[in-house]
Design a protein around this motif. Structure first.
Motif, PDB file in Angstrom:
ATOM      1  N   THR A 679       0.841  -1.199   0.000  1.00 52.94           N
ATOM      2  CA  THR A 679       0.000   0.000   0.000  1.00 52.94           C
ATOM      3  C   THR A 679       0.877   1.250   0.000  1.00 52.94           C
ATOM      4  O   THR A 679       2.101   1.172   0.149  1.00 52.94           O
ATOM      5  CB  THR A 679      -0.926   0.017   1.229  1.00 52.94           C
ATOM      6  N   TYR A 680       0.247   2.394  -0.144  1.00 52.72           N
ATOM      7  CA  TYR A 680       0.949   3.679  -0.256  1.00 52.72           C
ATOM      8  C   TYR A 680       1.541   4.092   1.087  1.00 52.72           C
ATOM      9  O   TYR A 680       0.889   3.975   2.125  1.00 52.72           O
ATOM     10  CB  TYR A 680      -0.027   4.745  -0.754  1.00 52.72           C
ATOM     11  N   GLN A 681       2.812   4.537   1.066  1.00 54.13           N
ATOM     12  CA  GLN A 681       3.463   5.038   2.264  1.00 54.13           C
ATOM     13  C   GLN A 681       3.140   6.522   2.405  1.00 54.13           C
ATOM     14  O   GLN A 681       3.637   7.350   1.656  1.00 54.13           O
ATOM     15  CB  GLN A 681       4.976   4.841   2.177  1.00 54.13           C
ATOM     16  N   ALA A 683       2.993  10.362   4.050  1.00 54.26           N
ATOM     17  CA  ALA A 683       3.927  11.248   4.743  1.00 54.26           C
ATOM     18  C   ALA A 683       3.361  11.755   6.061  1.00 54.26           C
ATOM     19  O   ALA A 683       4.047  12.466   6.793  1.00 54.26           O
ATOM     20  CB  ALA A 683       4.287  12.435   3.840  1.00 54.26           C
ATOM     21  N   SER A 684       2.136  11.424   6.373  1.00 50.26           N
ATOM     22  CA  SER A 684       1.500  11.886   7.603  1.00 50.26           C
ATOM     23  C   SER A 684       1.853  10.956   8.758  1.00 50.26           C
ATOM     24  O   SER A 684       1.818   9.725   8.621  1.00 50.26           O
ATOM     25  CB  SER A 684      -0.022  11.951   7.417  1.00 50.26           C
ATOM     26  N   VAL A 685       2.184  11.542   9.911  1.00 48.56           N
ATOM     27  CA  VAL A 685       2.526  10.735  11.087  1.00 48.56           C
ATOM     28  C   VAL A 685       1.293  10.082  11.690  1.00 48.56           C
ATOM     29  O   VAL A 685       1.407   9.174  12.519  1.00 48.56           O
ATOM     30  CB  VAL A 685       3.227  11.617  12.141  1.00 48.56           C
ATOM     31  N   LYS A 686       0.112  10.534  11.309  1.00 50.33           N
ATOM     32  CA  LYS A 686      -1.120   9.987  11.861  1.00 50.33           C
ATOM     33  C   LYS A 686      -1.534   8.698  11.171  1.00 50.33           C
ATOM     34  O   LYS A 686      -2.345   7.936  11.704  1.00 50.33           O
ATOM     35  CB  LYS A 686      -2.244  11.007  11.743  1.00 50.33           C
ATOM     36  N   ASP A 687      -0.994   8.429   9.969  1.00 47.19           N
ATOM     37  CA  ASP A 687      -1.378   7.231   9.234  1.00 47.19           C
ATOM     38  C   ASP A 687      -0.594   6.030   9.730  1.00 47.19           C
ATOM     39  O   ASP A 687       0.530   6.148  10.240  1.00 47.19           O
ATOM     40  CB  ASP A 687      -1.131   7.430   7.735  1.00 47.19           C
ATOM     41  N   VAL A 688      -1.194   4.864   9.545  1.00 43.35           N
ATOM     42  CA  VAL A 688      -0.556   3.617   9.967  1.00 43.35           C
ATOM     43  C   VAL A 688       0.509   3.225   8.953  1.00 43.35           C
ATOM     44  O   VAL A 688       0.574   3.756   7.842  1.00 43.35           O
ATOM     45  CB  VAL A 688      -1.608   2.499  10.110  1.00 43.35           C
ATOM     46  N   ILE A 689       1.367   2.285   9.348  1.00 37.98           N
ATOM     47  CA  ILE A 689       2.427   1.827   8.441  1.00 37.98           C
ATOM     48  C   ILE A 689       1.789   1.047   7.288  1.00 37.98           C
ATOM     49  O   ILE A 689       0.698   0.486   7.413  1.00 37.98           O
ATOM     50  CB  ILE A 689       3.434   0.939   9.197  1.00 37.98           C
ATOM     51  N   PRO A 690       2.449   1.001   6.132  1.00 39.21           N
ATOM     52  CA  PRO A 690       1.854   0.310   4.979  1.00 39.21           C
ATOM     53  C   PRO A 690       1.808  -1.199   5.192  1.00 39.21           C
ATOM     54  O   PRO A 690       2.596  -1.784   5.939  1.00 39.21           O
ATOM     55  CB  PRO A 690       2.787   0.689   3.823  1.00 39.21           C
ATOM     56  N   LEU A 691       0.894  -1.836   4.491  1.00 38.36           N
ATOM     57  CA  LEU A 691       0.724  -3.290   4.566  1.00 38.36           C
ATOM     58  C   LEU A 691       1.742  -3.967   3.663  1.00 38.36           C
ATOM     59  O   LEU A 691       1.944  -3.561   2.517  1.00 38.36           O
ATOM     60  CB  LEU A 691      -0.699  -3.659   4.142  1.00 38.36           C
ATOM     61  N   THR A 692       2.411  -5.009   4.182  1.00 36.77           N
ATOM     62  CA  THR A 692       3.407  -5.762   3.417  1.00 36.77           C
ATOM     63  C   THR A 692       3.082  -7.247   3.493  1.00 36.77           C
ATOM     64  O   THR A 692       2.360  -7.698   4.401  1.00 36.77           O
ATOM     65  CB  THR A 692       4.820  -5.521   3.967  1.00 36.77           C
ATOM     66  N   PRO A 693       3.641  -8.057   2.571  1.00 40.61           N
ATOM     67  CA  PRO A 693       3.438  -9.511   2.679  1.00 40.61           C
ATOM     68  C   PRO A 693       3.990 -10.088   3.974  1.00 40.61           C
ATOM     69  O   PRO A 693       3.517 -11.141   4.427  1.00 40.61           O
ATOM     70  CB  PRO A 693       4.197 -10.046   1.461  1.00 40.61           C
ATOM     71  N   ASN A 694       5.003  -9.420   4.562  1.00 40.75           N
ATOM     72  CA  ASN A 694       5.541  -9.929   5.822  1.00 40.75           C
ATOM     73  C   ASN A 694       4.502  -9.915   6.937  1.00 40.75           C
ATOM     74  O   ASN A 694       4.594 -10.704   7.885  1.00 40.75           O
ATOM     75  CB  ASN A 694       6.750  -9.089   6.249  1.00 40.75           C
ATOM     76  N   HIS A 695       3.533  -8.992   6.828  1.00 40.75           N
ATOM     77  CA  HIS A 695       2.474  -8.983   7.835  1.00 40.75           C
ATOM     78  C   HIS A 695       1.654 -10.278   7.762  1.00 40.75           C
ATOM     79  O   HIS A 695       1.179 -10.787   8.781  1.00 40.75           O
ATOM     80  CB  HIS A 695       1.560  -7.772   7.636  1.00 40.75           C
ATOM     81  N   PHE A 696       1.460 -10.823   6.552  1.00 44.83           N
ATOM     82  CA  PHE A 696       0.720 -12.084   6.417  1.00 44.83           C
ATOM     83  C   PHE A 696       1.556 -13.261   6.900  1.00 44.83           C
ATOM     84  O   PHE A 696       1.009 -14.280   7.317  1.00 44.83           O
ATOM     85  CB  PHE A 696       0.330 -12.310   4.953  1.00 44.83           C
ATOM     86  N   LEU A 697       2.905 -13.103   6.817  1.00 46.62           N
ATOM     87  CA  LEU A 697       3.768 -14.243   7.125  1.00 46.62           C
ATOM     88  C   LEU A 697       4.123 -14.310   8.605  1.00 46.62           C
ATOM     89  O   LEU A 697       3.991 -15.363   9.223  1.00 46.62           O
ATOM     90  CB  LEU A 697       5.050 -14.159   6.291  1.00 46.62           C
ATOM     91  N   HIS A 698       4.629 -13.151   9.172  1.00 48.97           N
ATOM     92  CA  HIS A 698       5.045 -13.198  10.567  1.00 48.97           C
ATOM     93  C   HIS A 698       4.723 -11.931  11.333  1.00 48.97           C
ATOM     94  O   HIS A 698       5.361 -11.634  12.332  1.00 48.97           O
ATOM     95  CB  HIS A 698       6.543 -13.510  10.683  1.00 48.97           C
ATOM     96  N   GLY A 699       3.763 -11.134  10.838  1.00 48.85           N
ATOM     97  CA  GLY A 699       3.208 -10.056  11.637  1.00 48.85           C
ATOM     98  C   GLY A 699       4.047  -8.807  11.761  1.00 48.85           C
ATOM     99  O   GLY A 699       3.742  -7.946  12.580  1.00 48.85           O
ATOM    100  N   GLN A 700       5.115  -8.636  10.979  1.00 51.14           N
ATOM    101  CA  GLN A 700       5.899  -7.399  11.010  1.00 51.14           C
ATOM    102  C   GLN A 700       6.443  -7.123   9.615  1.00 51.14           C
ATOM    103  O   GLN A 700       6.333  -7.958   8.716  1.00 51.14           O
ATOM    104  CB  GLN A 700       7.040  -7.491  12.020  1.00 51.14           C
ATOM    105  N   MET A 701       7.091  -5.934   9.453  1.00 51.81           N
ATOM    106  CA  MET A 701       7.476  -5.507   8.108  1.00 51.81           C
ATOM    107  C   MET A 701       8.682  -6.266   7.583  1.00 51.81           C
ATOM    108  O   MET A 701       8.808  -6.494   6.385  1.00 51.81           O
ATOM    109  CB  MET A 701       7.791  -3.996   8.100  1.00 51.81           C
ATOM    110  N   GLY A 702       9.620  -6.666   8.401  1.00 47.60           N
ATOM    111  CA  GLY A 702      10.786  -7.385   7.903  1.00 47.60           C
ATOM    112  C   GLY A 702      12.003  -7.091   8.733  1.00 47.60           C
ATOM    113  O   GLY A 702      11.978  -6.330   9.697  1.00 47.60           O
TER     114      GLY A 702
END
Length: 714
Positions: A679-681, A683-702
């Motif tokens: 998903t889109y990264q 520039a706002s600090v209020k938005d959540v971190i983007p979704l990555t395939p690592n979230h489906f695999l082990h719950g974090q970005m990498g």
């Protein structure tokens, strides 16, 4: 506030000057100090508190005074220059250094002009080479600059009397733009006129008393004004004649002309020994009756003389108004072709009337006369009333659409705009007084089209306008240029939008939402080989990348394959299943779609035993499908990831000599890179971190990119 130097005729005027300045400065609450004079009688009239501290009237010597690098030795009444920096002690010769050395010479009167102009010539050569400020000079230019800088150390040996023959001098280097010698000599005459105007007031004389000496017979003949000249010469000759009398201009032989020394340049030693520069020609010390005869012969170069035939020919041009007229601009699509055809017609008419026939290709004057005649006709069509008023000396109404251009008629009876650059003689006559072109006239369209084509259809509206403004002023120029670009078929073809292929719907196995678990539907592909070392003295072994990607979440799993056989692939596949879980559906290349240069890679999947693969996997309940041969677009989902994986792996490994363990670590690091955000990264600090395939695999970005051992070995 800096120090100043001045001269007076006698001691009484010097004392009076001190008293007046003392009173003037005192009224402002200030005091002028550090007074120095070459006369002890004057210094005795000045209080000690106002005199320079170095002055001791009891002694015999007087101190020296310095102003911006120029030293005045009061006791000897001489000027002395500070020596230059001598040889360059820097390891790099640059344009910045050259400019610094030239600017360090303080010579307001131009006494050292022959030395300074040599540096200016070198500086111009540096600019012509297109070097940056801190870019090192070429060897030949660097040697010239180094010799010139070393020569500046001799300046300290030059000492001149305060009352000398060369009052002032001024030099300029010739422009980079090619220009004829007579024109350069005319510009030198203009420079001499300006210099004379700047020194007559301090010398308390009038400009009409000045004698101008020149060694250019062409310029002296032009100043006599025997013929009509082209605009460049006519404008400058007119200015000279308006401020001086032609009888003030006299001829001198080149070998007796001190200005020739300044125009050629010389070293400091040569300048110090040049009597012609310091004393001038010997005959100047005699009375004017004994001066050489001022015999000015007719100029040999007649290029600058305006041809009179175009006045005769212009009467033939604008009479016909029929659309069938062969010279009607509407019949032409090229400005150059219209000008050439018009010029040949004018030559034919001229040959019919005159005895001297002109043959061969068109010359510059014929082409220019043709352009003038065509533009005259175009301006006559649109500005006939304005031309009549200006010809009678009347002023245009403020409601007129060209009154804001302050139009005027030139010697060729062309309407030209008179802007705020009229006094800037550093630019050309056409730039200062551009020719006015009417809006929407076909001649204007042809000229705009010519400049548009000169820019190869890509320079844009603003750049085209800047080129056009060097000679012409077009009404609503930007709209005219945009209309030209709009009607240009080449630009229309180049800027046309390409047809876009309508993409087919995504396959069902990529859009099914039956299961959200990663690696439920998987595609597999091979890449490589990668060479690894197996020990000292042993041959390097080939290893391959086996890529598994989830068709739904775009998650990537990389395995290292030790060979190309089916059993090796099945081992890699079992390692994948053991860590990621059993997929429900598998898709792979048929094998014939590999078109690379590596023969082994071409057959990596072709050599796999499909029956064995299906027999092994069917027991587990997995569905295995192969894409059709020669259809790589069916496997775009894994082909694009193969390219990304290879880029990531080569970015980690570079040219390192690696082992199997390090290659496997690099594969794992590249796997973390490939599982990038979906998903889109923001520039706002209020938005959540983007979704990555690592979230489906082990719950974090990498994690990290690769182990430090690989990076250190690179």
């Amino acid at each position: 506030m800096d120090d100043t130097m001045t001269s007076v005729k006698n001691e009484q005027e010097a004392v009076e000057l001190y008293r007046e300045l003392k009173e003037l400065w005192g009224s402002a609450g200030m005091s002028a100090r550090k007074w120095v004079s070459n006369s002890k009688a004057v210094l005795e009239k000045i209080p000690e508190v106002d005199r320079a501290k170095e002055i001791k009237l009891s002694g015999n010597a007087l101190p020296s005074a310095k102003t911006l690098g120029l030293i005045w030795k009061a006791d000897e009444d001489t000027f002395k220059f500070q020596g230059g920096s001598g040889p360059s002690n820097v390891c790099k010769l640059t344009k910045r250094l050259a400019l610094s050395r030239i600017a360090s010479i303080f010579d307001p009167l131009g006494i050292l002009a022959p030395v300074v102009v040599a540096g200016k010539i070198i500086m111009q050569e540096i600019w012509a080479n297109g070097l940056d400020w801190d870019e090192e000079l070429s060897p030949d230019v660097g040697q010239k600059l180094e010799r010139w800088i070393a020569n500046l150390g001799e300046l300290k040996d030059i000492e001149i009397e305060r009352c000398i023959n060369p009052v002032a001098s001024k030099t300029k280097v010739a422009p980079l733009k090619s220009m004829s010698i007579p024109r350069l000599e005319l510009m030198a005459a203009m420079l001499g006129l300006k210099l004379a105007k700047s020194v007559v007031n301090p010398l308390q004389c009038q400009l009409k008393e000045v004698k101008f000496w020149g060694d250019s017979m062409n310029v002296l003949w032009w100043i006599r004004g025997h013929r009509d000249f082209k605009p460049f010469v006519a404008n400058r000759i007119g200015e000279i004649q308006g401020q001086t009398n032609p009888s003030q201009w006299r001829y001198i032989l080149t070998k007796l002309n001190p200005a020739d020394v300044a125009s050629r340049g010389c070293t400091v030693i040569e300048l110090r020994q040049n009597e012609l520069w310091w004393q001038g020609p010997e005959f100047l010390s005699d009375c004017e009756m004994q001066w050489p005869e001022n015999k000015i012969e007719k100029a040999i170069d007649e290029i600058e003389i305006k041809k009179r035939t175009k006045t005769l020919l212009s009467k033939v041009v604008p009479r016909v108004k029929s659309d069938n007229w062969r010279l009607n601009p509407i019949r032409y699509s090229s400005w150059n072709k219209l000008v050439c055809v018009f010029a040949y017609v004018m030559r034919f008419i001229n040959n019919c009337r005159l005895k001297d026939k002109v043959r061969g290709p068109l010359n510059v004057d014929e082409v220019k006369d043709s352009e003038i005649a065509i533009i005259q006709k175009a301006q006559g069509d649109e500005f006939s009333d304005e031309i009549k008023r200006l010809s009678k000396g009347e002023i245009l109404s403020t409601k007129n659409n060209i009154s804001g251009l302050n139009p005027q008629m030139d010697a060729d009876y062309l309407l030209r705009a008179n802007g705020r650059l009229s006094l800037n003689e550093a630019i050309s006559y056409d730039v200062r007084y551009p020719i006015i072109l009417p809006r929407k006239h076909h001649v204007t369209k042809l000229i705009v089209k010519m400049y548009h084509e000169l820019g190869n259809h890509v320079i844009g509206t603003n750049h085209t306008l800047s080129l056009l403004s060097e000679k012409y002023w077009v009404q609503a120029a930007r709209e005219e240029i945009r209309e030209c670009e709009k009607n240009c078929m080449g630009c229309r073809r180049r800027l046309a939008k390409q047809g876009e292929q309508i993409m087919a719907p995504l396959p069902k196995n990529r859009t099914s939402n039956e299961s959200l678990k990663a690696f439920t539907r998987v595609a597999v592909d091979y890449a490589g080989p990668f060479l690894t070392k197996q020990g000292r003295g042993k041959v390097q072994t080939k290893r391959y990348l086996c890529l598994f990607t989830c068709l739904s979440s775009r998650a990537v799993h990389l395995e290292m394959a030790y060979g190309l056989d089916t059993d090796t692939f099945l081992n890699a596949f079992h390692r994948f299943v053991s860590r990621r879980g059993k997929p429900e559906e598998m898709m792979s290349d048929n094998g014939t779609n590999f078109v690379g240069a590596d023969r082994e890679l071409k057959g990596v999947l072709k050599s796999l035993n499909k029956d064995k693969i299906q027999s092994v996997t069917v027991v587990t309940g997995m569905k295995w499908s192969f894409i059709p041969p020669m259809t790589p677009h069916f496997g775009g989902v894994h082909e694009s990831l193969i390219k990304s994986a290879k880029r990531a792996i080569y970015g980690v490994l570079r040219n390192a000599d690696i082992t199997d363990e390090e290659l496997h670590s690099a594969f794992v690091g590249a796997e973390g890179i490939l599982n990038c955000p979906l998903t889109y990264q923001s520039a706002s600090v209020k938005d959540v971190i983007p979704l990555t395939p690592n979230h489906f695999l082990h719950g974090q970005m990498g994690g990290n990119l690769a182990p430090e051992s690989i990076l250190d070995s690179c």
